[in-house]
Motif scaffolding. Structure first.
Motif, PDB file in Angstrom:
ATOM      1  N   ARG A  65      -2.220 -12.833  -8.013  1.00 30.85           N
ATOM      2  CA  ARG A  65      -1.906 -13.653  -6.833  1.00 30.85           C
ATOM      3  C   ARG A  65      -2.995 -14.680  -6.577  1.00 30.85           C
ATOM      4  O   ARG A  65      -2.717 -15.842  -6.285  1.00 30.85           O
ATOM      5  CB  ARG A  65      -1.703 -12.772  -5.597  1.00 30.85           C
ATOM      6  CG  ARG A  65      -0.408 -11.995  -5.621  1.00 30.85           C
ATOM      7  CD  ARG A  65      -0.032 -11.399  -4.277  1.00 30.85           C
ATOM      8  NE  ARG A  65      -1.120 -10.949  -3.452  1.00 30.85           N
ATOM      9  CZ  ARG A  65      -1.473  -9.677  -3.260  1.00 30.85           C
ATOM     10  NH1 ARG A  65      -0.814  -8.715  -3.867  1.00 30.85           N
ATOM     11  NH2 ARG A  65      -2.466  -9.368  -2.466  1.00 30.85           N
ATOM     12  N   ALA A  66      -4.259 -14.238  -6.678  1.00 30.11           N
ATOM     13  CA  ALA A  66      -5.377 -15.158  -6.454  1.00 30.11           C
ATOM     14  C   ALA A  66      -5.402 -16.248  -7.524  1.00 30.11           C
ATOM     15  O   ALA A  66      -5.615 -17.427  -7.221  1.00 30.11           O
ATOM     16  CB  ALA A  66      -6.698 -14.393  -6.432  1.00 30.11           C
ATOM     17  N   ALA A  67      -5.189 -15.862  -8.768  1.00 30.70           N
ATOM     18  CA  ALA A  67      -5.195 -16.845  -9.860  1.00 30.70           C
ATOM     19  C   ALA A  67      -4.103 -17.883  -9.659  1.00 30.70           C
ATOM     20  O   ALA A  67      -4.344 -19.089  -9.826  1.00 30.70           O
ATOM     21  CB  ALA A  67      -5.020 -16.130 -11.201  1.00 30.70           C
ATOM     22  N   ARG A  68      -2.923 -17.449  -9.289  1.00 24.31           N
ATOM     23  CA  ARG A  68      -1.817 -18.387  -9.071  1.00 24.31           C
ATOM     24  C   ARG A  68      -2.095 -19.309  -7.893  1.00 24.31           C
ATOM     25  O   ARG A  68      -1.764 -20.497  -7.935  1.00 24.31           O
ATOM     26  CB  ARG A  68      -0.512 -17.625  -8.861  1.00 24.31           C
ATOM     27  CG  ARG A  68       0.021 -17.026 -10.141  1.00 24.31           C
ATOM     28  CD  ARG A  68       1.256 -16.171  -9.876  1.00 24.31           C
ATOM     29  NE  ARG A  68       1.717 -15.560 -11.093  1.00 24.31           N
ATOM     30  CZ  ARG A  68       2.943 -15.690 -11.571  1.00 24.31           C
ATOM     31  NH1 ARG A  68       3.844 -16.413 -10.937  1.00 24.31           N
ATOM     32  NH2 ARG A  68       3.285 -15.086 -12.692  1.00 24.31           N
ATOM     33  N   ALA A  69      -2.708 -18.764  -6.841  1.00 26.69           N
ATOM     34  CA  ALA A  69      -3.034 -19.590  -5.676  1.00 26.69           C
ATOM     35  C   ALA A  69      -4.081 -20.637  -6.046  1.00 26.69           C
ATOM     36  O   ALA A  69      -3.966 -21.805  -5.656  1.00 26.69           O
ATOM     37  CB  ALA A  69      -3.539 -18.715  -4.535  1.00 26.69           C
ATOM     38  N   MET A  70      -5.104 -20.243  -6.794  1.00 24.69           N
ATOM     39  CA  MET A  70      -6.125 -21.197  -7.236  1.00 24.69           C
ATOM     40  C   MET A  70      -5.506 -22.276  -8.117  1.00 24.69           C
ATOM     41  O   MET A  70      -5.798 -23.461  -7.983  1.00 24.69           O
ATOM     42  CB  MET A  70      -7.233 -20.474  -8.010  1.00 24.69           C
ATOM     43  CG  MET A  70      -8.107 -19.605  -7.180  1.00 24.69           C
ATOM     44  SD  MET A  70      -9.287 -18.764  -8.278  1.00 24.69           S
ATOM     45  CE  MET A  70     -10.004 -17.588  -7.140  1.00 24.69           C
ATOM     46  N   PHE A  71      -4.671 -21.848  -9.030  1.00 25.43           N
ATOM     47  CA  PHE A  71      -3.989 -22.772  -9.950  1.00 25.43           C
ATOM     48  C   PHE A  71      -3.160 -23.779  -9.160  1.00 25.43           C
ATOM     49  O   PHE A  71      -3.230 -24.981  -9.398  1.00 25.43           O
ATOM     50  CB  PHE A  71      -3.114 -21.956 -10.900  1.00 25.43           C
ATOM     51  CG  PHE A  71      -2.395 -22.774 -11.938  1.00 25.43           C
ATOM     52  CD1 PHE A  71      -2.943 -22.948 -13.191  1.00 25.43           C
ATOM     53  CD2 PHE A  71      -1.157 -23.334 -11.673  1.00 25.43           C
ATOM     54  CE1 PHE A  71      -2.273 -23.684 -14.176  1.00 25.43           C
ATOM     55  CE2 PHE A  71      -0.485 -24.066 -12.633  1.00 25.43           C
ATOM     56  CZ  PHE A  71      -1.040 -24.246 -13.883  1.00 25.43           C
ATOM     57  N   ALA A  72      -2.375 -23.292  -8.215  1.00 29.22           N
ATOM     58  CA  ALA A  72      -1.490 -24.168  -7.438  1.00 29.22           C
ATOM     59  C   ALA A  72      -2.289 -25.154  -6.599  1.00 29.22           C
ATOM     60  O   ALA A  72      -1.876 -26.299  -6.417  1.00 29.22           O
ATOM     61  CB  ALA A  72      -0.587 -23.332  -6.542  1.00 29.22           C
ATOM     62  N   THR A  73      -3.439 -24.725  -6.111  1.00 22.92           N
ATOM     63  CA  THR A  73      -4.265 -25.592  -5.283  1.00 22.92           C
ATOM     64  C   THR A  73      -4.955 -26.669  -6.100  1.00 22.92           C
ATOM     65  O   THR A  73      -5.072 -27.813  -5.674  1.00 22.92           O
ATOM     66  CB  THR A  73      -5.335 -24.752  -4.540  1.00 22.92           C
ATOM     67  OG1 THR A  73      -4.665 -23.781  -3.732  1.00 22.92           O
ATOM     68  CG2 THR A  73      -6.217 -25.606  -3.680  1.00 22.92           C
ATOM     69  N   ALA A  74      -5.399 -26.312  -7.295  1.00 22.90           N
ATOM     70  CA  ALA A  74      -6.231 -27.223  -8.073  1.00 22.90           C
ATOM     71  C   ALA A  74      -5.504 -27.966  -9.177  1.00 22.90           C
ATOM     72  O   ALA A  74      -6.014 -28.958  -9.685  1.00 22.90           O
ATOM     73  CB  ALA A  74      -7.390 -26.436  -8.697  1.00 22.90           C
ATOM     74  N   ASN A  75      -4.341 -27.507  -9.558  1.00 25.14           N
ATOM     75  CA  ASN A  75      -3.712 -28.058 -10.747  1.00 25.14           C
ATOM     76  C   ASN A  75      -2.321 -28.583 -10.429  1.00 25.14           C
ATOM     77  O   ASN A  75      -1.373 -27.829 -10.322  1.00 25.14           O
ATOM     78  CB  ASN A  75      -3.630 -26.977 -11.826  1.00 25.14           C
ATOM     79  CG  ASN A  75      -3.346 -27.551 -13.176  1.00 25.14           C
ATOM     80  OD1 ASN A  75      -2.660 -28.551 -13.296  1.00 25.14           O
ATOM     81  ND2 ASN A  75      -3.884 -26.927 -14.190  1.00 25.14           N
ATOM     82  N   GLN A  76      -2.218 -29.882 -10.327  1.00 20.09           N
ATOM     83  CA  GLN A  76      -0.940 -30.502 -10.008  1.00 20.09           C
ATOM     84  C   GLN A  76      -0.192 -30.999 -11.247  1.00 20.09           C
ATOM     85  O   GLN A  76       0.950 -31.416 -11.157  1.00 20.09           O
ATOM     86  CB  GLN A  76      -1.169 -31.678  -9.050  1.00 20.09           C
ATOM     87  CG  GLN A  76      -1.887 -31.287  -7.780  1.00 20.09           C
ATOM     88  CD  GLN A  76      -1.117 -30.274  -6.950  1.00 20.09           C
ATOM     89  OE1 GLN A  76       0.094 -30.370  -6.811  1.00 20.09           O
ATOM     90  NE2 GLN A  76      -1.813 -29.305  -6.423  1.00 20.09           N
ATOM     91  N   LEU A  77      -0.839 -30.953 -12.404  1.00 15.38           N
ATOM     92  CA  LEU A  77      -0.237 -31.510 -13.614  1.00 15.38           C
ATOM     93  C   LEU A  77       0.556 -30.500 -14.427  1.00 15.38           C
ATOM     94  O   LEU A  77       1.357 -30.881 -15.275  1.00 15.38           O
ATOM     95  CB  LEU A  77      -1.331 -32.121 -14.503  1.00 15.38           C
ATOM     96  CG  LEU A  77      -2.131 -33.255 -13.865  1.00 15.38           C
ATOM     97  CD1 LEU A  77      -3.223 -33.721 -14.817  1.00 15.38           C
ATOM     98  CD2 LEU A  77      -1.207 -34.410 -13.491  1.00 15.38           C
TER      99      LEU A  77
END
Length: 86
Positions: free
Chosen positions: A6-18
């Protein structure tokens, strides 16, 4: 889904828009974000004084009140989220 995922996906969604998390070619990024999530959890494993104080405040020994582990967890995380980024 566990807390690391869950944390990894949240970080990914916040930082990675591409990229999309589910893209097959995003596996190297997913691995990095899972490692970052584990690192973050290790870093916050020891609560700070404000978090401990908030958890202690939940227990009223005179009234024999015993909060659940979930109540303590939410309280401590809420305090951490409300702290300034000083």
């Amino acid at each position: 889904m566990n807390i690391v995922e869950r944390a990894a996906r949240a970080m990914f969604a916040t930082a990675n828009q591409l990229h999309d998390w589910n893209e097959p070619n995003a596996e190297p990024l997913r691995k990095i974000y899972r490692e970052n999530a584990r690192a973050a959890l290790h870093a916050i494993r020891e609560p700070d004084e404000e978090m401990i104080g908030a958890a202690d405040d939940l227990t009223d020994t005179h009234a024999n009140i015993h909060p659940t582990g979930l109540e303590v967890w939410y309280t401590m995380i809420d305090v951490a989220l409300d702290e300034n980024d000083d």
